[in-house]
Design a protein around this motif. Sequence first.
Motif, PDB file in Angstrom:
ATOM      1  N   SER A  46       0.841  -1.193   0.000  1.00  0.00           N
ATOM      2  CA  SER A  46       0.000   0.000   0.000  1.00  0.00           C
ATOM      3  C   SER A  46       0.876   1.243   0.000  1.00  0.00           C
ATOM      4  O   SER A  46       2.044   1.197   0.381  1.00  0.00           O
ATOM      5  CB  SER A  46      -0.931   0.000   1.214  1.00  0.00           C
ATOM      6  N   GLY A  47       0.296   2.335  -0.465  1.00  0.00           N
ATOM      7  CA  GLY A  47       1.009   3.603  -0.488  1.00  0.00           C
ATOM      8  C   GLY A  47       0.759   4.387  -1.756  1.00  0.00           C
ATOM      9  O   GLY A  47      -0.050   3.997  -2.602  1.00  0.00           O
ATOM     10  N   SER A  48       1.473   5.477  -1.869  1.00  0.00           N
ATOM     11  CA  SER A  48       1.344   6.365  -3.026  1.00  0.00           C
ATOM     12  C   SER A  48       2.281   5.898  -4.138  1.00  0.00           C
ATOM     13  O   SER A  48       3.452   5.611  -3.884  1.00  0.00           O
ATOM     14  CB  SER A  48       1.694   7.794  -2.635  1.00  0.00           C
ATOM     15  N   VAL A  49       1.742   5.830  -5.349  1.00  0.00           N
ATOM     16  CA  VAL A  49       2.515   5.402  -6.510  1.00  0.00           C
ATOM     17  C   VAL A  49       2.262   6.360  -7.670  1.00  0.00           C
ATOM     18  O   VAL A  49       1.349   7.183  -7.623  1.00  0.00           O
ATOM     19  CB  VAL A  49       2.158   3.950  -6.934  1.00  0.00           C
ATOM     20  N   VAL A  50       3.087   6.230  -8.699  1.00  0.00           N
ATOM     21  CA  VAL A  50       2.880   6.941  -9.956  1.00  0.00           C
ATOM     22  C   VAL A  50       2.704   5.880 -11.038  1.00  0.00           C
ATOM     23  O   VAL A  50       3.557   5.004 -11.200  1.00  0.00           O
ATOM     24  CB  VAL A  50       4.072   7.860 -10.284  1.00  0.00           C
ATOM     25  N   VAL A  51       1.587   5.946 -11.747  1.00  0.00           N
ATOM     26  CA  VAL A  51       1.251   4.945 -12.756  1.00  0.00           C
ATOM     27  C   VAL A  51       1.607   5.472 -14.143  1.00  0.00           C
ATOM     28  O   VAL A  51       1.321   6.625 -14.472  1.00  0.00           O
ATOM     29  CB  VAL A  51      -0.248   4.565 -12.687  1.00  0.00           C
ATOM     30  N   HIS A  52       2.229   4.599 -14.943  1.00  0.00           N
ATOM     31  CA  HIS A  52       2.629   4.915 -16.314  1.00  0.00           C
ATOM     32  C   HIS A  52       1.860   3.981 -17.252  1.00  0.00           C
ATOM     33  O   HIS A  52       1.678   2.804 -16.943  1.00  0.00           O
ATOM     34  CB  HIS A  52       4.124   4.674 -16.517  1.00  0.00           C
TER      35      HIS A  52
END
Length: 134
Positions: A46-52
């Motif tokens: 879990s946590g903050s991510v950046v999706v590409h």
Amino acid sequence: MGMNKAGQNQQVDSSGGSVKLTQWTPRDGYPGTIISPQSELLPNGSGSVVVHCGIQLELGWNDLTAPLVVELMYNESPFARDQFRTGQAALVLKDAPLTVAPGGRIWVRMSTTATLRKAQVLPGANTYVAYDPA
């Protein structure tokens, strides 16, 4: 976590509304990737991510009146969206921030209202979904 489109070309047209892109394989450089049997990328934490995300078509989109829309989905909610312009065969969506948790699902759907056009999404490294920690 990351996945590339695998299998055969996948058709997107107006006959069935939104189309979920299916058949994925783990993307190089993303060990531990988990892909569900439903063609969804499953977060392993879990946590903050950046999706590409990138989508490669067989031919450039060729409809002046109806867009070809790509949506990144988290569970059943869209969190990023873009569309192919006329003549465009490759689309890289703007990096999208997302908060993930175990049990979440990241997937891609596409749609168009074009009645005389269809798109063929190509498999390979240019059609992908991946994320990195924010």
